[in-house]
Design a protein around this motif. Structure first.
Motif, short mmCIF file in Angstrom:
data_model
loop_
_atom_site.label_atom_id
_atom_site.label_comp_id
_atom_site.label_asym_id
_atom_site.label_seq_id
_atom_site.Cartn_x
_atom_site.Cartn_y
_atom_site.Cartn_z
N GLU A 109 9.88 54.52 102.85
CA GLU A 109 9.09 55.72 102.55
C GLU A 109 8.79 56.57 103.79
O GLU A 109 7.79 57.28 103.84
CB GLU A 109 7.78 55.36 101.84
CG GLU A 109 8.00 54.62 100.53
CD GLU A 109 6.70 54.30 99.80
OE1 GLU A 109 5.67 54.10 100.48
OE2 GLU A 109 6.71 54.27 98.56
N ALA A 110 9.67 56.54 104.77
CA ALA A 110 9.40 57.21 106.04
C ALA A 110 9.15 58.71 105.89
O ALA A 110 8.35 59.29 106.62
CB ALA A 110 10.57 56.98 107.01
N PHE A 111 9.83 59.36 104.94
CA PHE A 111 9.68 60.80 104.74
C PHE A 111 9.08 61.14 103.37
O PHE A 111 9.05 62.31 102.98
CB PHE A 111 11.04 61.50 104.84
CG PHE A 111 11.65 61.51 106.22
CD1 PHE A 111 11.46 62.57 107.08
CD2 PHE A 111 12.43 60.45 106.65
CE1 PHE A 111 12.03 62.57 108.35
CE2 PHE A 111 13.02 60.43 107.91
CZ PHE A 111 12.81 61.50 108.76
N VAL A 153 13.22 56.44 100.96
CA VAL A 153 13.03 57.09 102.26
C VAL A 153 12.64 58.56 102.13
O VAL A 153 11.72 59.04 102.80
CB VAL A 153 14.31 56.96 103.12
CG1 VAL A 153 14.11 57.64 104.48
CG2 VAL A 153 14.67 55.50 103.32
N PHE A 154 13.31 59.31 101.26
CA PHE A 154 13.07 60.75 101.11
C PHE A 154 12.49 61.09 99.73
O PHE A 154 12.53 62.25 99.31
CB PHE A 154 14.36 61.53 101.33
CG PHE A 154 14.92 61.40 102.72
CD1 PHE A 154 14.44 62.17 103.77
CD2 PHE A 154 15.92 60.48 102.99
CE1 PHE A 154 14.96 62.04 105.05
CE2 PHE A 154 16.45 60.33 104.27
CZ PHE A 154 15.97 61.12 105.30
N THR A 155 11.95 60.14 99.04
CA THR A 155 11.40 60.37 97.71
C THR A 155 10.38 61.51 97.72
O THR A 155 9.54 61.61 98.61
CB THR A 155 10.74 59.08 97.18
OG1 THR A 155 11.75 58.09 96.98
CG2 THR A 155 10.02 59.33 95.87
N ASP A 156 10.48 62.38 96.71
CA ASP A 156 9.53 63.49 96.50
C ASP A 156 9.50 64.51 97.63
O ASP A 156 8.50 65.20 97.82
CB ASP A 156 8.11 62.95 96.26
CG ASP A 156 8.00 62.16 94.97
OD1 ASP A 156 8.77 62.46 94.03
OD2 ASP A 156 7.17 61.23 94.90
N CYS A 157 10.60 64.63 98.35
CA CYS A 157 10.75 65.75 99.28
C CYS A 157 11.25 66.93 98.46
O CYS A 157 12.46 67.25 98.44
CB CYS A 157 11.72 65.41 100.41
SG CYS A 157 11.10 64.16 101.57
N PHE A 209 16.49 59.48 97.35
CA PHE A 209 16.23 60.91 97.16
C PHE A 209 15.56 61.18 95.81
O PHE A 209 15.63 62.30 95.30
CB PHE A 209 17.54 61.69 97.29
CG PHE A 209 18.17 61.59 98.65
CD1 PHE A 209 17.69 62.31 99.73
CD2 PHE A 209 19.25 60.73 98.86
CE1 PHE A 209 18.26 62.20 100.99
CE2 PHE A 209 19.83 60.61 100.12
CZ PHE A 209 19.34 61.34 101.19
N MET A 210 14.92 60.21 95.26
CA MET A 210 14.28 60.35 93.96
C MET A 210 13.22 61.46 94.00
O MET A 210 12.42 61.54 94.92
CB MET A 210 13.61 59.03 93.56
CG MET A 210 13.01 59.05 92.16
SD MET A 210 12.48 57.40 91.61
CE MET A 210 11.04 57.17 92.64
N ASP A 243 18.33 54.37 91.16
CA ASP A 243 17.35 55.46 91.26
C ASP A 243 17.50 56.31 92.51
O ASP A 243 16.58 57.06 92.87
CB ASP A 243 15.92 54.91 91.20
CG ASP A 243 15.53 54.40 89.83
OD1 ASP A 243 16.28 54.67 88.86
OD2 ASP A 243 14.49 53.72 89.71
N ALA A 244 18.64 56.22 93.18
CA ALA A 244 18.82 56.96 94.43
C ALA A 244 18.63 58.46 94.23
O ALA A 244 18.11 59.15 95.12
CB ALA A 244 20.20 56.68 95.02
N PHE A 245 19.04 58.97 93.06
CA PHE A 245 18.91 60.40 92.77
C PHE A 245 18.15 60.66 91.47
O PHE A 245 18.32 61.70 90.85
CB PHE A 245 20.31 61.04 92.71
CG PHE A 245 21.05 60.98 94.02
CD1 PHE A 245 20.80 61.90 95.03
CD2 PHE A 245 22.00 59.99 94.24
CE1 PHE A 245 21.47 61.83 96.24
CE2 PHE A 245 22.69 59.91 95.45
CZ PHE A 245 22.42 60.84 96.45
N LYS A 246 17.30 59.75 91.11
CA LYS A 246 16.51 59.90 89.89
C LYS A 246 15.57 61.11 90.00
O LYS A 246 15.00 61.38 91.05
CB LYS A 246 15.69 58.64 89.64
CG LYS A 246 14.86 58.68 88.37
CD LYS A 246 14.08 57.38 88.18
CE LYS A 246 13.25 57.44 86.90
NZ LYS A 246 12.48 56.17 86.68
N ASN A 247 15.44 61.84 88.90
CA ASN A 247 14.55 63.00 88.83
C ASN A 247 14.90 64.11 89.81
O ASN A 247 14.04 64.91 90.18
CB ASN A 247 13.09 62.58 89.03
CG ASN A 247 12.58 61.67 87.92
OD1 ASN A 247 13.10 61.70 86.80
ND2 ASN A 247 11.58 60.86 88.22
N CYS A 248 16.17 64.16 90.21
CA CYS A 248 16.66 65.31 90.97
C CYS A 248 17.10 66.33 89.92
O CYS A 248 18.28 66.43 89.58
CB CYS A 248 17.81 64.91 91.88
SG CYS A 248 17.31 63.83 93.24
#
Length: 282
Positions: free
Chosen positions: A185-187, A212-216, A236-237, A257-262
């Motif tokens: 969750e770094a970003f 790592v980039f969730t919700d960016c 990238f979720m 879930d790598a691209f879930k909700n994109c």
């Protein structure tokens, strides 16, 4: 593959250096409300709160003092009456860990002591820094386990990017060449980021787990590392502004879930025809 130097320097986060704080006397952990009326007027801005720690508010700065792991219901402290005014939080020397954040709605700066050895606990890691307005995290230069650069938190030798503050306003960020991996969750939730380039020095996309980039949600452009072998879970979720992603040939697997909700993602170009992926959940 993570360089041994990164693993050795960062293992302390999960308890190799930190011996958890001694058992807390329950009577000392609870603030006796009756005491409040007996506090001298000149000490009105200093109060004891959870687990025997104390806080002092001076202007817009909250300073927390004590020894050991700052844990538990710390948001129930007497300092909350100043929540709307606080913009800076300083953790005093002697504090060895923090598992939950102490924040008000306008906090922009967090200062960590030389004694800090642990942030977060398990998958609750991001709770330590979950503040939408936080722009800078600074670390005492004598700290043997953590460091900061431009207000971003790293392990000591800057091979692991621990946390990019959610409130940073820059739309782009250049990852230092020393970084080989990111913390869980770094970003996460960095809504102002629109573009990120992950250099080939990043040989593993995450130190533990993923997201790592969730919700960016502002992220529109991503360039993945040409040396990492996989895209981790939930990476990238929720990145709802992404429309196109290229997966380079070095990537051999894409986790769930790598691209879930994109919601605007139209194209994922996978250059390795043998890449395996699990799109479970979206």
């Amino acid at each position: 593959m993570v360089l041994l130097s990164a693993a050795a320097a960062f293992s302390v986060m999960w308890g190799s250096r930190l011996a958890y704080a001694q058992e807390i006397n329950e009577e000392a952990a609870v603030w006796d409300r009756a005491q409040e009326e007996r506090v001298p007027a000149e000490d009105a801005d200093q109060r004891a709160f959870a687990n025997g720690f104390a806080c002092q508010v001076e202007g817009t700065t909250l300073t927390i003092t004590g020894n050991g792991l700052l844990d538990g219901n710390i948001e129930s402290g007497e300092w909350e009456k100043y929540r709307e005014e606080i913009t800076k939080i300083v953790l005093g020397e002697g504090i060895t860990g923090i598992t939950h954040g102490v924040y008000g709605p306008g906090v922009t700066e967090l200062v960590l002591p030389s004694t800090l050895a642990q942030v977060g606990y398990g998958m609750d890691f991001m709770d330590s820094f979950d503040c939408d307005t936080l722009e800078n995290i600074y670390v005492d230069e004598k700290n043997p386990d953590f460091s900061s650069q431009d207000g971003i938190l790293y392990n000591k030798d800057k091979t692991v990017l621990v946390r990019y503050p959610k409130g940073k306003k820059a739309p782009q960020f250049t990852i230092p060449s020393s970084v080989t991996t990111f913390m869980h969750e770094a970003f996460r939730g960095c809504k102002n980021l629109t573009s990120i380039k992950i250099p080939p020095t990043v040989t593993e996309m995450v130190k533990s787990y993923g997201y790592v980039f969730t919700d960016c949600t502002g992220l529109t452009e991503v360039e993945l590392s040409t040396t990492a072998s996989y895209v981790p879970a939930g990476c990238f979720m929720g990145c709802s502004s992404l429309t196109d992603v290229d997966i380079p040939a070095n990537i051999t697997s894409i986790s769930f879930d790598a691209f879930k909700n994109c919601s605007n993602l139209k194209n994922i170009r996978i250059l390795n025809r043998n890449c395996t992926f699990n799109m479970m959940g979206g």
